[in-house]
Design a protein around this motif. Sequence first.
Motif, PDB file in Angstrom:
ATOM      1  N   ASP A  85       0.815  -1.212   0.000  1.00  0.00           N
ATOM      2  CA  ASP A  85       0.000   0.000   0.000  1.00  0.00           C
ATOM      3  C   ASP A  85       0.850   1.265   0.000  1.00  0.00           C
ATOM      4  OD1 ASP A  85      -2.860  -1.038   0.784  1.00  0.00           O
ATOM      5  OD2 ASP A  85      -1.470  -2.039   2.157  1.00  0.00           O
ATOM      6  N   ILE A  86       0.236   2.344  -0.490  1.00  0.00           N
ATOM      7  CA  ILE A  86       0.761   3.679  -0.232  1.00  0.00           C
ATOM      8  C   ILE A  86       0.408   3.951   1.228  1.00  0.00           C
ATOM      9  CG2 ILE A  86       0.504   6.137  -0.744  1.00  0.00           C
ATOM     10  CD1 ILE A  86      -0.773   5.188  -3.467  1.00  0.00           C
ATOM     11  N   ILE A  87       1.413   4.233   2.051  1.00  0.00           N
ATOM     12  CA  ILE A  87       1.138   4.459   3.470  1.00  0.00           C
ATOM     13  C   ILE A  87       1.136   5.954   3.740  1.00  0.00           C
ATOM     14  CG2 ILE A  87       1.934   4.032   5.833  1.00  0.00           C
ATOM     15  CD1 ILE A  87       1.151   1.450   4.486  1.00  0.00           C
ATOM     16  N   LEU A  88      -0.001   6.475   4.151  1.00  0.00           N
ATOM     17  CA  LEU A  88      -0.083   7.872   4.588  1.00  0.00           C
ATOM     18  C   LEU A  88       0.052   7.829   6.105  1.00  0.00           C
ATOM     19  CD1 LEU A  88      -3.011   9.085   2.287  1.00  0.00           C
ATOM     20  CD2 LEU A  88      -0.546   9.092   1.844  1.00  0.00           C
ATOM     21  N   LEU A  89       1.148   8.402   6.578  1.00  0.00           N
ATOM     22  CA  LEU A  89       1.617   8.110   7.933  1.00  0.00           C
ATOM     23  C   LEU A  89       1.234   9.215   8.909  1.00  0.00           C
ATOM     24  CD1 LEU A  89       3.475   5.753   8.918  1.00  0.00           C
ATOM     25  CD2 LEU A  89       5.375   7.329   8.723  1.00  0.00           C
ATOM     26  N   GLY A  90       0.086   9.057   9.569  1.00  0.00           N
ATOM     27  CA  GLY A  90      -0.197   9.938  10.676  1.00  0.00           C
ATOM     28  C   GLY A  90      -1.201  11.043  10.435  1.00  0.00           C
ATOM     29  N   THR A  91      -2.394  10.873  11.007  1.00  0.00           N
ATOM     30  CA  THR A  91      -3.376  11.955  11.049  1.00  0.00           C
ATOM     31  C   THR A  91      -4.291  11.755  12.247  1.00  0.00           C
ATOM     32  OG1 THR A  91      -4.938  13.268   9.767  1.00  0.00           O
ATOM     33  CG2 THR A  91      -5.155  10.877   9.583  1.00  0.00           C
ATOM     34  N   LYS A  92      -5.141  12.759  12.490  1.00  0.00           N
ATOM     35  CA  LYS A  92      -6.071  12.698  13.622  1.00  0.00           C
ATOM     36  C   LYS A  92      -7.342  11.943  13.238  1.00  0.00           C
ATOM     37  CE  LYS A  92      -5.124  17.303  15.556  1.00  0.00           C
ATOM     38  NZ  LYS A  92      -4.325  18.016  14.560  1.00  0.00           N
ATOM     39  N   THR A  93      -8.038  11.445  14.259  1.00  0.00           N
ATOM     40  CA  THR A  93      -9.270  10.697  14.019  1.00  0.00           C
ATOM     41  C   THR A  93     -10.264  11.506  13.174  1.00  0.00           C
ATOM     42  OG1 THR A  93      -8.922   9.662  16.165  1.00  0.00           O
ATOM     43  CG2 THR A  93     -11.099   9.389  15.181  1.00  0.00           C
ATOM     44  N   GLU A  94     -10.442  12.791  13.508  1.00  0.00           N
ATOM     45  CA  GLU A  94     -11.470  13.577  12.802  1.00  0.00           C
ATOM     46  C   GLU A  94     -11.113  13.843  11.340  1.00  0.00           C
ATOM     47  OE1 GLU A  94      -9.856  14.579  15.568  1.00  0.00           O
ATOM     48  OE2 GLU A  94      -9.379  16.731  15.523  1.00  0.00           O
ATOM     49  N   ASN A  95      -9.869  13.592  10.957  1.00  0.00           N
ATOM     50  CA  ASN A  95      -9.502  13.802   9.551  1.00  0.00           C
ATOM     51  C   ASN A  95      -9.697  12.570   8.678  1.00  0.00           C
ATOM     52  OD1 ASN A  95      -8.854  16.411   9.992  1.00  0.00           O
ATOM     53  ND2 ASN A  95      -6.633  16.119  10.028  1.00  0.00           N
ATOM     54  N   LEU A  96     -10.030  11.430   9.308  1.00  0.00           N
ATOM     55  CA  LEU A  96     -10.089  10.196   8.524  1.00  0.00           C
ATOM     56  C   LEU A  96     -11.185  10.241   7.464  1.00  0.00           C
ATOM     57  CD1 LEU A  96      -9.461   7.636  11.402  1.00  0.00           C
ATOM     58  CD2 LEU A  96      -7.877   8.233   9.560  1.00  0.00           C
ATOM     59  N   GLU A  97     -12.384  10.678   7.850  1.00  0.00           N
ATOM     60  CA  GLU A  97     -13.482  10.747   6.865  1.00  0.00           C
ATOM     61  C   GLU A  97     -13.156  11.723   5.737  1.00  0.00           C
ATOM     62  OE1 GLU A  97     -16.073   9.000   6.049  1.00  0.00           O
ATOM     63  OE2 GLU A  97     -16.033   7.633   7.759  1.00  0.00           O
ATOM     64  N   PRO A  98     -12.694  12.938   6.058  1.00  0.00           N
ATOM     65  CA  PRO A  98     -12.336  13.845   4.965  1.00  0.00           C
ATOM     66  C   PRO A  98     -11.262  13.267   4.028  1.00  0.00           C
ATOM     67  CG  PRO A  98     -12.463  15.068   7.026  1.00  0.00           C
ATOM     68  CD  PRO A  98     -12.653  13.629   7.373  1.00  0.00           C
ATOM     69  N   VAL A  99     -10.241  12.631   4.596  1.00  0.00           N
ATOM     70  CA  VAL A  99      -9.200  12.046   3.739  1.00  0.00           C
ATOM     71  C   VAL A  99      -9.825  11.008   2.814  1.00  0.00           C
ATOM     72  CG1 VAL A  99      -7.184  10.514   3.720  1.00  0.00           C
ATOM     73  CG2 VAL A  99      -7.257  12.427   5.300  1.00  0.00           C
ATOM     74  N   PHE A 100     -10.697  10.183   3.387  1.00  0.00           N
ATOM     75  CA  PHE A 100     -11.311   9.123   2.577  1.00  0.00           C
ATOM     76  C   PHE A 100     -12.210   9.710   1.484  1.00  0.00           C
ATOM     77  CE2 PHE A 100     -14.705   5.874   1.938  1.00  0.00           C
ATOM     78  CZ  PHE A 100     -13.913   4.980   1.241  1.00  0.00           C
ATOM     79  N   ALA A 101     -12.970  10.737   1.831  1.00  0.00           N
ATOM     80  CA  ALA A 101     -13.851  11.368   0.831  1.00  0.00           C
ATOM     81  C   ALA A 101     -13.017  11.968  -0.305  1.00  0.00           C
ATOM     82  CB  ALA A 101     -14.718  12.435   1.492  1.00  0.00           C
ATOM     83  N   GLU A 102     -11.937  12.648   0.067  1.00  0.00           N
ATOM     84  CA  GLU A 102     -11.087  13.271  -0.959  1.00  0.00           C
ATOM     85  C   GLU A 102     -10.450  12.206  -1.854  1.00  0.00           C
ATOM     86  OE1 GLU A 102     -10.682  16.481  -1.484  1.00  0.00           O
ATOM     87  OE2 GLU A 102     -10.972  17.569   0.411  1.00  0.00           O
ATOM     88  N   LEU A 103      -9.972  11.131  -1.220  1.00  0.00           N
ATOM     89  CA  LEU A 103      -9.319  10.070  -1.996  1.00  0.00           C
ATOM     90  C   LEU A 103     -10.317   9.338  -2.879  1.00  0.00           C
ATOM     91  CD1 LEU A 103      -7.026   8.476   0.761  1.00  0.00           C
ATOM     92  CD2 LEU A 103      -6.196   9.554  -1.339  1.00  0.00           C
ATOM     93  N   SER A 104     -11.411   8.878  -2.276  1.00  0.00           N
ATOM     94  CA  SER A 104     -12.308   7.989  -3.020  1.00  0.00           C
ATOM     95  C   SER A 104     -13.047   8.744  -4.123  1.00  0.00           C
ATOM     96  CB  SER A 104     -13.286   7.278  -2.078  1.00  0.00           C
ATOM     97  OG  SER A 104     -14.171   8.199  -1.477  1.00  0.00           O
ATOM     98  N   SER A 105     -13.315  10.035  -3.912  1.00  0.00           N
ATOM     99  CA  SER A 105     -13.985  10.795  -4.976  1.00  0.00           C
ATOM    100  C   SER A 105     -13.060  10.971  -6.176  1.00  0.00           C
ATOM    101  CB  SER A 105     -14.425  12.158  -4.445  1.00  0.00           C
ATOM    102  OG  SER A 105     -13.285  12.916  -4.089  1.00  0.00           O
ATOM    103  N   ARG A 106     -11.776  10.777  -5.965  1.00  0.00           N
ATOM    104  CA  ARG A 106     -10.815  10.885  -7.071  1.00  0.00           C
ATOM    105  C   ARG A 106     -10.346   9.516  -7.571  1.00  0.00           C
ATOM    106  NH1 ARG A 106     -10.372  15.204  -3.891  1.00  0.00           N
ATOM    107  NH2 ARG A 106     -10.033  17.231  -4.861  1.00  0.00           N
ATOM    108  N   GLY A 107     -11.047   8.467  -7.135  1.00  0.00           N
ATOM    109  CA  GLY A 107     -10.753   7.148  -7.696  1.00  0.00           C
ATOM    110  C   GLY A 107      -9.777   6.294  -6.907  1.00  0.00           C
ATOM    111  N   TRP A 108      -9.421   6.727  -5.677  1.00  0.00           N
ATOM    112  CA  TRP A 108      -8.524   5.923  -4.847  1.00  0.00           C
ATOM    113  C   TRP A 108      -9.330   5.248  -3.741  1.00  0.00           C
ATOM    114  CZ3 TRP A 108      -3.572   5.580  -6.523  1.00  0.00           C
ATOM    115  CH2 TRP A 108      -3.124   6.566  -7.399  1.00  0.00           C
ATOM    116  N   ASP A 109      -8.882   4.088  -3.311  1.00  0.00           N
ATOM    117  CA  ASP A 109      -9.596   3.364  -2.255  1.00  0.00           C
ATOM    118  C   ASP A 109      -8.582   2.885  -1.213  1.00  0.00           C
ATOM    119  OD1 ASP A 109     -11.574   2.084  -0.797  1.00  0.00           O
ATOM    120  OD2 ASP A 109     -12.386   0.992  -2.521  1.00  0.00           O
TER     121      ASP A 109
END
Lengths: 357, 394
Positions: B126-150
Amino acid sequence: MSELPQRQTDIGPPHYSKFLPPVIKENYGKWKYHEILSAGVMVHVAESGAKIWSVRVASPRLVSTDFIRDICEIADKYCDGHLRFTTRHNVEFLVSDESKVEPLVNELKEKGYMIGGIGDRISNVVHTQGWVHCHSAATDASGLVKALMDELHEYFHTKELPAKVRLAVACCVNMCGAVHCSDIALVGVHKTPPRIEHDKVKNLCEIPSTVASCPTSAISPDPAKKSVKIKLEKCMYCGNCYSVCPAMPIADPKNDGVAIVVGGKVSNLRSNPMFSKLAVPWLPNNPPRWPEVVDAVKTILNAYIEGARKHERLGEWVERIGWEKFFKVTGLPFKMQHIDDFTFARETWRMAATFKW
Amino acid sequence: MSQKHETPLLDELEKGAFPSFVKEIKRAAEHSEYAQDLLGQLELSYKEKVTHWKHGGIVGVRGYGAGVIGRYSDVPDKFPGVAHFHTVRVNQPAGFFYTTDALREICDIWDKYGSRLTNMHGSTGDIILLGTKTENLEPVFAELSSRGWDLGGSGSAVRTPSCCVGPARCEWSCYDTLELTYQITQRFQDELHRPMFPYKFKFKMAGCAVDCIASIARADMSIIGTWKGNIQIDQEEVRNYAKNGMDIQAEIVDMCPTGCMSWDGNELKINDEDCNRCMHCIAKMTKALRQGEEKGATILLGSKAPIVTGALMSWVIVPFIKLEPPYEELFDLVERIWEFWDEHGKNRERVGELIERMGFPVFLKETGLEPHPAMVKEPRRDPFFFWSEEDIEK
């Protein structure tokens, strides 16, 4: 966060074809041969005569987004925006136009990238997270790699070895990454049993799964304390109980250290894939440069360079000369810990009268 | 921003010839509180010789049970920037190929929501994105998945499948490792994102016996390309290797593990019936020798690292299979193996350990595979074997 885009689930990764350079798309599955042009440059030639040059550079694996933006800028200039990473975390610039290879190499050198890792050399070191990001690490991984490669880097970018030497570092015996089948690997080890934090066990741990996690049946329930107890003489410090029960910390700064295992390989070339075997049971954690560990690795590597035949991997060399001779030529002490007393022990004892003095 | 913590021990690792991870953390720290405090905490670990990360913690994104690794500091008061420092595993494209646009897209997202630190890539791929806060997980996922990453796998799930460079840039790949990796990943999205197994299950696709992805050592299912038919020899090119200084007798013929080759100074002969397809000669004479024409793969099962009762390498369960889309034969086999594992596996028992415990013959029977000599190095040494009802005369 109302401005967030619409999330999607279970779409999987993007299809790789979106990222392939045109010359690869056109010659996919139709490559004929390749040649290694230097320590860090190789060319693949297709049946059509088309060519692609790959220029490989080292990476610390733990990289900032600035590092990624830097290599992107270089790939835009010379590779029409195409690059890849290897399974050992090197960066590969993919060049379709021969006239751009030399300028790319020059710019990489100017900017201080280390070009190499191809052929009979040491490539990037596969490693784990260590103290940078892991709760069960018995040592650091990135630091060990850096300390080691600062001493061995000539074998990445210049000098050749009898065959490839694959180095790996695992920060505990979980061994994320193929450490157990590497030519020379370092693994973080404990020497003391876990401590039981009885007051926390009942809140944090499930007692049956904690008992079941122990491979030597050293752990049993302690109903009076609503906790568990350990038969200390049975514990071999694997830390599996700590993975299951956070109230059994095993880290011990004075006694945690590094073991060295050698002679593994994953390829089938000539000999079958082999597990790495124990060369040094314990050396101290001595950050930031782990001098004892680095010295021991150099001793092993030098003995291999001295003794191996061309194309012979480290494990093949040792099999040919015998492990008893390995300890002799390296001068590493053979200790009680080298004799296996675990799962596969019997297969490792010498059932023959033939050995070398 | 200027450096928040003194790091004399780590500073030592900025020196030296090999690329420095400390430099990378410091670069990230110019713009990131996370990286600032990571430096501080790591320096403390270097001083005290002990990790300062706490045991996991269940965090994730909605609807997934995998893809995020929870991580908390045990000294959050000293280093609030890494009080939460969760990892996001992003499923890499097969073969690790990228365009610079794609990489910058990921960097932009991570600069906004995370530590600006990554692993390219993690051990599993995997591409490892190393380190963020709990409240940022959903935004990161929305940004990634809306651009075709899972996200990739974690926990007791299918782990992110990965492969060698394959036919994209290698002449030795006996099947399309990239396409199979993509298809397996798509087929098993549910098993990847929602842990439902006794333990992890890894797939690794290697195009040939060189096994650049180390599948035989670290994948529960190792799919290794191979061939049937004669090695194709270009004698003129063999003579060129000899002319250019290769000692064909010593480096090729004498190193052949089966002794199936001979060289008279003019012509290289191979007795293909005795060849075990180890790839040594082909790998050393890339221009002169090519694999046989009928391509496929061997399927091996069971490898794992030493935790807990010792390391295993995968062993042969299917000597030869053609691997072409839509791969239904392979997927059927995978489902049968998972059924067996699901039925008998204990908590945290890898499939290889289960087969050791139950017996390889039981596994073969239950998954409907026929015994074949290629599955063993040698037949059993003991006389204690089982028979079934139909073998007994009544």
